[in-house]
Design a protein around this motif. Structure first.
Motif, mmCIF file in Angstrom:
data_model
loop_
_atom_site.group_PDB
_atom_site.id
_atom_site.type_symbol
_atom_site.label_atom_id
_atom_site.label_comp_id
_atom_site.label_asym_id
_atom_site.label_seq_id
_atom_site.Cartn_x
_atom_site.Cartn_y
_atom_site.Cartn_z
ATOM 1 N N GLY A 49 -17.004 -41.569 -78.750
ATOM 2 C CA GLY A 49 -16.526 -42.748 -78.016
ATOM 3 C C GLY A 49 -17.302 -42.933 -76.731
ATOM 4 N N SER A 50 -16.743 -43.763 -75.858
ATOM 5 C CA SER A 50 -17.368 -44.068 -74.563
ATOM 6 C C SER A 50 -16.338 -43.872 -73.461
ATOM 7 N N TYR A 51 -16.787 -43.353 -72.336
ATOM 8 C CA TYR A 51 -15.917 -43.346 -71.154
ATOM 9 C C TYR A 51 -16.214 -44.590 -70.324
ATOM 10 N N VAL A 52 -15.681 -45.690 -70.811
ATOM 11 C CA VAL A 52 -15.767 -46.958 -70.088
ATOM 12 C C VAL A 52 -14.330 -47.409 -69.836
ATOM 13 N N PRO A 53 -14.115 -48.310 -68.875
ATOM 14 C CA PRO A 53 -12.747 -48.759 -68.619
ATOM 15 C C PRO A 53 -12.104 -49.342 -69.878
ATOM 16 N N ALA A 54 -10.857 -48.985 -70.111
ATOM 17 C CA ALA A 54 -10.169 -49.401 -71.332
ATOM 18 C C ALA A 54 -10.050 -50.920 -71.424
ATOM 19 N N ARG A 55 -10.030 -51.596 -70.283
ATOM 20 C CA ARG A 55 -9.928 -53.067 -70.351
ATOM 21 C C ARG A 55 -11.205 -53.687 -70.933
ATOM 22 N N LEU A 56 -12.336 -52.978 -70.807
ATOM 23 C CA LEU A 56 -13.589 -53.498 -71.359
ATOM 24 C C LEU A 56 -13.715 -53.227 -72.854
ATOM 25 N N LEU A 57 -13.372 -52.027 -73.269
ATOM 26 C CA LEU A 57 -13.464 -51.665 -74.686
ATOM 27 C C LEU A 57 -12.172 -50.964 -75.109
ATOM 28 N N PRO A 58 -11.104 -51.746 -75.286
ATOM 29 C CA PRO A 58 -9.808 -51.117 -75.620
ATOM 30 C C PRO A 58 -9.861 -50.294 -76.906
ATOM 31 N N TYR A 69 -9.944 -33.276 -79.616
ATOM 32 C CA TYR A 69 -9.828 -32.852 -81.015
ATOM 33 C C TYR A 69 -11.155 -32.310 -81.526
ATOM 34 N N ALA A 70 -12.223 -33.068 -81.317
ATOM 35 C CA ALA A 70 -13.525 -32.697 -81.887
ATOM 36 C C ALA A 70 -13.985 -31.340 -81.360
ATOM 37 N N LYS A 71 -13.627 -31.037 -80.114
ATOM 38 C CA LYS A 71 -14.021 -29.752 -79.523
ATOM 39 C C LYS A 71 -13.390 -28.560 -80.252
ATOM 40 N N THR A 72 -12.350 -28.806 -81.029
ATOM 41 C CA THR A 72 -11.715 -27.696 -81.762
ATOM 42 C C THR A 72 -12.499 -27.314 -83.012
ATOM 43 N N GLN A 73 -13.482 -28.129 -83.413
ATOM 44 C CA GLN A 73 -14.248 -27.838 -84.634
ATOM 45 C C GLN A 73 -15.437 -26.930 -84.285
ATOM 46 N N PRO A 74 -15.488 -25.738 -84.850
ATOM 47 C CA PRO A 74 -16.560 -24.808 -84.475
ATOM 48 C C PRO A 74 -17.957 -25.378 -84.765
ATOM 49 N N GLY A 75 -18.814 -25.300 -83.766
ATOM 50 C CA GLY A 75 -20.205 -25.704 -83.978
ATOM 51 C C GLY A 75 -20.440 -27.194 -83.969
ATOM 52 N N LEU A 76 -19.418 -27.978 -83.671
ATOM 53 C CA LEU A 76 -19.605 -29.435 -83.613
ATOM 54 C C LEU A 76 -20.049 -29.833 -82.212
ATOM 55 N N ARG A 77 -21.184 -30.517 -82.124
ATOM 56 C CA ARG A 77 -21.659 -31.014 -80.827
ATOM 57 C C ARG A 77 -21.048 -32.389 -80.586
ATOM 58 N N VAL A 78 -20.215 -32.471 -79.572
ATOM 59 C CA VAL A 78 -19.426 -33.677 -79.310
ATOM 60 C C VAL A 78 -20.081 -34.471 -78.193
ATOM 61 N N SER A 79 -20.466 -35.699 -78.493
ATOM 62 C CA SER A 79 -21.093 -36.496 -77.441
ATOM 63 C C SER A 79 -20.317 -37.774 -77.184
ATOM 64 N N VAL A 80 -20.519 -38.290 -75.984
ATOM 65 C CA VAL A 80 -19.877 -39.534 -75.556
ATOM 66 C C VAL A 80 -20.907 -40.375 -74.819
ATOM 67 N N LEU A 81 -20.653 -41.673 -74.794
ATOM 68 C CA LEU A 81 -21.489 -42.540 -73.960
ATOM 69 C C LEU A 81 -20.811 -42.700 -72.604
ATOM 70 N N VAL A 82 -21.611 -42.633 -71.541
ATOM 71 C CA VAL A 82 -21.072 -42.878 -70.188
ATOM 72 C C VAL A 82 -21.998 -43.872 -69.490
ATOM 73 N N PRO A 83 -21.421 -44.945 -68.940
ATOM 74 C CA PRO A 83 -22.280 -45.965 -68.328
ATOM 75 C C PRO A 83 -22.632 -45.654 -66.877
#
Lengths: 315, 315
Positions: A49-58, A69-83
């Motif tokens: 997902g993205s860490y953008v204001p919820a009003r912009l991308l609800p 949740y994703a961090k609980t999966q062993p070996g999964l690289r979890v990425s996010v978009l940040v503006p």
């Protein structure tokens, strides 16, 4: 002839780039099921997902829950978009493995979409790097250079400007840099040339190629980038996404078609394609009002298809 | 990195491979309009039909009329498919510029579809060559090797068998030889390898690559074949055609998308893409009950697109 890499990562960005571009909104439980199934199919890098204001991308407001949740999966690289820095602080706090900071090499697109010039984005990356280091965080920083092959607003984008931004992102402290054909303007000759130069500039700090299939060239572009030594590509299940300037046009490279092409080339991805196709069918049911893309789901795997030996390791 | 060719021919095979694979039947007047518009858009090689018994393919029964019309266009190379000596005699009589004799490298497919083994087809090519020479005809003979990357009936097809058939076709008197991925099993690594070997074997007598987009890889495969030095590709307007084993699956490489990819790469095709897109819209109207393919028609040309300098020569 250039050699192909022996293995490639397909980073699933359907939950971010896909879902932010379509009308349908998935429930958090559905997204978690998607992540779980993608993981079970062998995917080990997911942009949730993205860490953008919820009003912009609800539709992406549940990003923190998905990271958790994703961090609980062993070996999964979890990425996010940040503006920006504020988003980066949330990424650091939630211990995402990687945060992608988008930069648009088209000044017109940059100002219209990000409300910053490319150099202002680079300055923000320096602040993000300082905040990350001050927090003792391990969250990696990826500077993603979009509209790298041209722009629907500005028109042409010079390679020299893409490479200038890339060098400055690296200097500002981005751990990795990437190139995105945000609007589907890239063709394989231009890809081979620009990705070759980018790899020469950034070396092992070059991270990922991101192609849209707007004009049907996403997989040809991936092939050209493979020859330039790129070993990681963004893609979305069922090719969801799309170009807001071309209603109904194809979205991103389809994860399942890309996984098939790579497997057919003898390149390991760790993905169980049959399992990924089952997940595609499930997500297609959730997104029944959307135009989905990709070809493999309809034709099926060839009779001669033998899964790569590594595919079962992650199943 | 291998250099790309400076110019490439897109041979339009929609009137043959496309129309023989779909339900709709076009009137002869519509086909003539298609040929005229394709010519006006700069296409200079068109496969207009097949000389097969009308009871087998009634939708192609007007092939002789189409050859007669197409021959009136200056500089247009008119080709037809002929399955045997009888068809070849009609091609010679109608003074088609080129006749394509299909051979299936898959024995199972060959026997099921052509009712001949590959070696029996090669013997027929020798008889066709003798008849052509006896008639003092200038109609060129192309031996087209299909199911070259595998087969839905037989499964795997060995490269050695494809190359054996190719050498024997040349020895039997085919002027040119081609390779076709009849069922959409090819991926770009296999294409690069097999087309490289084929070019090494046949040299300038290697003629054409023919790809189906069944699994979304047609344009990536063209790109790989370009790197192997191939300079002629079959394609169909709107990607019409398809695989009878996968209902709704994509058909051939779409002529307009291929023309765009090549133009974007700086490779001259002589095609005016905007004009070709207008023809696509017309044909789409005629074939309104069919599933059509391709991406460019929806997204349009990029803002940055500049037609190749040669495009206007043929407009």
């Amino acid at each position: 002839m250039p050699a192909f890499p022996s293995s490639v990562v397909i980073r699933e960005v359907g939950l971010r780039d896909g879902l932010q571009s379509i009308q349908s909104i998935l429930a958090t439980e559905q997204k978690i099921e998607w992540i779980a199934d993608a993981y079970a199919a062998g995917q080990r890098e997911i942009e949730v997902g993205s860490y953008v204001p919820a009003r912009l991308l609800p539709q992406l407001a549940d990003t923190a829950e998905l990271v958790a949740y994703a961090k609980t999966q062993p070996g999964l690289r979890v990425s996010v978009l940040v503006p920006n820095l504020k988003g980066a602080e949330r990424a650091i706090e939630s211990q995402a493995n990687l945060m992608l900071v988008p930069l648009s090499a088209s000044h017109a697109h940059s100002v219209a979409n990000l409300r910053k010039t490319p150099d202002e984005v680079i300055a923000e990356v320096a602040r993000i790097r300082a905040a990350r280091d001050a927090a003792g965080s391990k969250t990696l920083i990826e500077g993603g250079i979009g509209t790298a092959f041209g722009c629907t607003l500005q028109g042409a984008v010079e390679q020299t400007e893409v490479l200038r931004c890339m060098q400055k992102l690296l200097d500002a402290g981005a751990d990795y840099v990437s190139i995105a054909d945000t609007v589907g303007y890239a063709g394989p000759a231009a890809v081979r040339e620009l990705f070759g130069k980018a790899r020469a500039l950034a070396g092992e700090r070059f991270w990922c190629g991101h192609f849209h299939d707007t004009r049907g060239l996403a997989l040809a572009n991936v092939y050209a980038a493979l020859e330039a030594g790129v070993t990681r590509f963004d893609a979305t299940l069922a090719g969801i996404g799309g170009c807001p300037h071309a209603p109904g046009a194809s979205g991103n490279a389809a994860s399942e078609d890309l996984a098939f092409m790579l497997a057919d080339m003898g390149i390991a991805t760790g993905i169980d394609i049959a399992r990924l196709l089952r997940l595609r069918a499930k997500v297609a049911g959730w997104l029944s009002s959307e135009t989905l893309h990709g070809a493999l789901w309809r034709a099926g795997l060839p009779k001669t298809f033998a899964p790569a030996p590594t595919a079962t390791l992650n199943a």
